[in-house]
Design a protein around this motif. Structure first.
Motif, PDB file in Angstrom:
ATOM      1  N   ARG A 175      -6.652  -1.960  -5.193  1.00 12.75           N
ATOM      2  CA  ARG A 175      -5.140  -2.142  -4.401  1.00 12.75           C
ATOM      3  C   ARG A 175      -4.081  -1.941  -4.830  1.00 12.75           C
TER       4      ARG A 175
ATOM      5  N   ASP B 182      -5.813   0.738   0.183  1.00 15.91           N
ATOM      6  CA  ASP B 182      -6.568  -0.026   1.390  1.00 15.91           C
ATOM      7  C   ASP B 182      -7.981   0.311   1.088  1.00 15.91           C
TER       8      ASP B 182
ATOM      9  N   ARG C 229     -12.179   3.714   3.376  1.00 15.77           N
ATOM     10  CA  ARG C 229     -13.067   2.593   4.844  1.00 15.77           C
ATOM     11  C   ARG C 229     -14.381   3.444   3.264  1.00 15.77           C
TER      12      ARG C 229
ATOM     13  N   GLU D 205     -11.201  -0.626   3.076  1.00 14.47           N
ATOM     14  CA  GLU D 205     -11.998  -0.969   4.091  1.00 14.47           C
ATOM     15  C   GLU D 205     -13.430  -1.331   3.831  1.00 14.47           C
TER      16      GLU D 205
ATOM     17  N   GLN E  55     -12.624  -2.732  -4.797  1.00 15.94           N
ATOM     18  CA  GLN E  55     -11.417  -2.793  -4.244  1.00 15.94           C
ATOM     19  C   GLN E  55     -10.040  -3.229  -4.727  1.00 15.94           C
TER      20      GLN E  55
ATOM     21  N   LYS F   3      -5.283   4.240   3.257  1.00 14.60           N
ATOM     22  CA  LYS F   3      -6.504   3.869   3.410  1.00 14.60           C
ATOM     23  C   LYS F   3      -7.889   3.915   3.342  1.00 14.60           C
TER      24      LYS F   3
ATOM     25  N   PHE G  41       0.800  -1.436   0.384  1.00 15.87           N
ATOM     26  CA  PHE G  41       0.092   0.113   0.166  1.00 15.87           C
ATOM     27  C   PHE G  41       0.990   1.753  -0.024  1.00 15.87           C
TER      28      PHE G  41
ATOM     29  N   THR H 150      -0.961   4.824   6.700  1.00 14.61           N
ATOM     30  CA  THR H 150      -1.328   4.191   5.246  1.00 14.61           C
ATOM     31  C   THR H 150      -2.524   5.217   4.413  1.00 14.61           C
TER      32      THR H 150
END
Lengths: 519, 334
Positions: free
Chosen positions: A386, A391, A364, A393, A382, A362, A353, A360
């Motif tokens: 990636r 990343d 949501r 979630e 997703q 990331k 990542f 990171t």
């Protein structure tokens, strides 16, 4: 008396009638059969002013009528109003209402019913989620039982387009107020071609309104809504002849119906479009990051693999919408460019990542559980993100909790959503910095100015030009990741003929549908 | 007078239980993320409209006030109307048919469990018939250890071939099947006639059997029942009955009523909790399924009415059990 004499001495008409009846019986000239269609879940309300979901909207389309409908080329057509005259300043409309129209309970339809419906739709006390009429209607004057004058707060470019709401009977509501929990929502009556008969557990049974004003009375004896939550079961029941129509067929079921000679597929396009909403308060404050996410996704492949026919969009309109700007091409997938954009935004690759200042990348992605059938699509999104070092979630919430998380708490980075547009919808609430549905927190002075200008103009050419420009800006600015607009398919058994489907009012032309008696 | 005192005491205790259970349910709904406004405005409300909805439904009031208001209405048998699931439908109108289905299913399954438990603890004296019996009892014990949801899915998969399943579920009118009757599509060669309306009852009975079976501890229940029976047989008064030549069965059955009543009521209460699983999987229009849908839609009046119904039914069963026990055994009255 011999048979020949009987024939000659006046029994001829009787014998003819008897023969005709026998023939009719054998050829199936019995009562026309009802139309049976399936829905995934029960309508929450049959009262058209509280029909917030599509199930309720479709069911109420069969029972109630609008002032102005649509013809086959989507132009306004007389319905309960036979004639309308728009004021010279485009700030009023005078409507002449159809005479001889009766409510299903036998009372006469008058201008008082229209006045009452508008009052209910604009009242502060009513619990309507979207009181759009309140923003435009200033005053309603009933001149006589069949004439009504409606004045607007501002000049409108196409005022007749605002009168697509369904009319409810004033005499049913003695208190002068229509509440959500009024029993009318369960046992309604309108002026439409079908009248409510009963709600029998998983079925809503409507029968033909024999006193309907229509010159071409429906050839169907009624309509039955059968609630079948499972799509697989809907397919089986249609194939075995238990229902006549499925409103929206899943892409994976299309080959089944293409092979079935007893079923026909009817494509219909809506103005709905899919997008990924991006919260502009987090990482998506940076336009470069937003654009990188667009480049990271192969929208064409995702759509064709998981959803079937449709078209990738470059801005906030469906390609069926006259406002769509075809001069703007959607961005194609370019993982390398996505990587460069993320690099220049400071998100450098560190292992699988990307990281910036030790943090990171990331995000949501909050999703409603009702869309869990789209899980493979979400997993595809997703996976593609990636690949460029993001990343994602995934958080699945119950629908009410999702709505609270997205629209009130703003506790998300991304969400997958669909905007359902009809003829009246505008993008003002979505992208104006003070728009009621601008939940992503997008702000742009240029967009605000253009949106305001669009609301002030009454010239359709200028209006289209403004929206063309807005389309370009929103494509460049990437407030959302605009995904696609899909082609919907409805499957209808071949016994049902003359089927025409309206893009966003499914049963608008149902009076023309016919159903042959089974062989 | 003694009996009246017992009844009054028990009723008062269970009124407190009902109060507590409905309060907990209300608190859970209140604490769950998202409320009615989120359901009524799935695309987000305009702020003023949200305020209006909150005011109309009294959602701005403290939880205890909201609960008190509901309780006051419920005490007068006013359960209100559905607010989101089927707007405007009186809760009683929604609940009555569902309650009938669930009550019959739960009571039927509890009786069946009792019957199965007796079957499992039955021990004939002759050696060969005992082994034959074991052959019948063994699969029952194995099945009873499978979780309920697996049993339910298994039965759905087993019977979902062809149109018979669609008829059984009420999705398909049996009359439509006329032209399919000659084809080999009906499972197990079952013939479907035009008057096969009774077929729609099959999922109900299958669910009832699965409920009775899929409770994981049928064997344990049977062995405890066996223990009770053996204990009863070994009691001094039973020996005295035998010695005096009085009717053994009359005394035995009378005293067996105690464990049987307890077994039945506890099973029924337990089944009331698991019925939601079976109703959802088998698409039975019972209270469990209704509760699931209503909770998803934050339809508080419907959820609370169901909670009340379930608690009243469970309390009633427990209360009848206690009263029966006290009537049967004078020692328990002290």
């Amino acid at each position: 008396m011999r048979a020949r004499d009987r024939w000659q001495k006046g029994h001829r008409p009787l014998i003819c009638v008897a023969v005709a009846l026998c023939l009719g019986w054998t050829m199936g000239w019995a009562a026309p059969p009802p139309l049976k269609y399936a829905e995934d879940r029960a309508p929450s309300s049959l009262n058209p002013i509280y029909a917030d979901d599509m199930y309720s909207e479709r069911a109420s389309e069969l029972i109630f009528e609008r002032l102005i409908g649509f013809d086959k080329v989507q132009k306004p057509a007389p319905m309960l109003a036979t004639k309308w005259v728009v004021g010279e300043d485009k700030k009023s409309i005078t409507m002449t209402l159809r005479q001889g129209v009766k409510w299903h309970d036998g009372e006469a339809f008058t201008a008082q019913d229209v006045d009452f419906t508008i009052k209910m739709m604009t009242s502060q006390r009513s619990q309507i989620a979207d009181r759009y009429l309140a923003q435009i209607i200033k005053k309603v004057t009933v001149s006589d039982p069949h004439t009504i004058l409606i004045e607007f707060k501002k000049a409108l470019s196409k005022p007749e387009r605002w009168f697509q709401f369904k009319i409810i009977p004033k005499h049913r509501f003695k208190s002068g107020m229509v509440t959500r929990t009024d029993y009318f929502s369960q046992k309604p009556f309108g002026t439409g071609i079908f009248q409510f008969n009963k709600w029998d557990g998983r079925k809503i049974i409507l029968r033909r309104n024999s006193s309907h004003w229509g010159p071409k009375k429906t050839k169907l004896s009624g309509a039955t809504l059968q609630i079948i939550p499972d799509k697989n079961i809907q397919v089986e029941v249609l194939r075995y002849g238990g229902i006549d129509a499925i409103i929206r067929v899943r892409p994976k079921d299309l080959p089944t119906f293409e092979r079935d000679q007893n079923v026909r597929l009817y494509p219909y396009s809506t103005n709905d479009w899919w997008y990924i909403g991006l919260n502009h308060k987090g990482v998506f404050r940076d336009r470069g990051v937003r654009e990188a996410f667009v480049y990271a996704l192969d929208r064409e492949s995702l759509r064709s693999a998981h959803l079937g026919d449709g078209q990738v969009i470059s801005g906030p309109f469906s390609p069926n919408d006259p406002l769509y700007n075809f001069s703007i091409t959607p961005r194609s997938q370019d993982a390398e460019k996505a990587g460069q954009l993320l690099d220049s935004a400071g998100w450098k690759k560190a292992g699988e990542f990307r990281k910036k200042g030790g943090k990171t990348l990331k995000v949501r992605m909050v999703l409603p559980k009702s869309k869990d059938s789209y899980k493979p699509l979400v997993l595809g999104i997703q996976g593609e993100l990636r690949k460029v070092g993001v990343d994602v979630e995934l958080v699945w919430l119950n629908d009410a909790a999702w709505s609270r998380e997205i629209f009130i708490k703003k506790g998300f980075d991304m969400t997958l959503h669909i905007w359902n547009f009809d003829d009246l919808s505008t993008i003002y609430p979505l992208f104006h910095s003070r728009g009621s549905r601008n939940y992503i927190g997008y702000k742009s002075k240029e967009v605000d100015n253009l949106l305001r200008k669009a609301t002030l103009t009454t010239d359709p050419v200028i209006y289209k030009a403004i929206y063309g420009k807005l389309h370009k800006i929103l494509h460049d600015e990437v407030p959302y990741i605009f995904l696609w607009s899909l082609t919907n398919y409805s499957s209808v058994v071949s016994r049902v003929e003359k089927v025409t489907i309206h893009p966003f009012n499914y049963f608008h032309y149902v009076s023309e549908w016919r159903k042959r008696v089974a062989e | 007078m003694e009996i009246l005192r017992i009844i009054a005491k028990t009723v008062f205790f269970y009124l407190l239980v009902i109060l507590g259970a409905t309060f907990v349910m209300y608190a859970l709904l209140w604490a769950a993320p998202g409320d009615l406004t989120d359901v009524l405005c799935p695309k987000g409300c305009e702020p003023e409209m949200r305020r209006e909805l909150i005011k109309t439904w009294g959602l701005d009031k403290p939880m205890i006030v909201q609960y008190g208001r509901w309780l006051g209405d419920a005490a007068r048998f006013r359960f209100g109307t559905s607010v989101s699931l089927r707007q405007g439908a009186p809760v009683t109108e929604l609940l009555a048919p569902a309650m009938r289905i669930t009550a019959w299913m739960v009571l039927g399954a509890a009786l069946l469990t009792l019957f199965l438990a007796f079957f499992l603890c039955w021990r004939p004296l002759r050696f060969f018939s005992r082994w034959l019996l074991r052959l019948g009892q063994f699969p029952l014990v194995v099945l009873s250890f499978a979780p309920l949801y697996i049993l339910a899915y298994w039965s759905v998969m087993l019977t979902s071939r062809g149109p018979a399943w669609l008829v059984q579920q009420g999705w398909l009118d049996p009359k439509t099947l006329g032209r399919w009757r000659d084809l080999d599509l009906i499972p197990f060669g079952q013939q479907v006639s035009d008057e096969a309306g009774w077929l729609t009852l099959i999922p109900f009975f299958v669910s009832m059997v699965l409920l009775a079976l899929g409770n994981n501890n049928l064997a344990e229940q049977a062995s405890s029942l066996r223990g009770e029976i053996e204990h009863l047989k070994g009691q001094d008064f039973m020996r005295a009955v035998r010695a005096k030549g009085a009717s053994f069965w009359a005394h035995f059955l009378h005293n067996l009523l105690l464990p049987v009543t307890q077994f039945f009521s506890t099973r029924a209460i337990l089944l009331l909790g698991t019925v939601v699983i079976i109703e959802t999987i088998m698409s039975i229009n019972g209270v469990g399924w209704l509760l699931w849908q209503a909770a998803e839609m934050r339809d508080t009046p419907v959820v609370l009415a169901i909670a009340l119904f379930a608690t009243v039914l469970a309390s009633l069963l427990q209360m009848l059990n206690e009263i029966a026990l006290k009537l049967i055994d004078p020692r328990l009255r002290r």
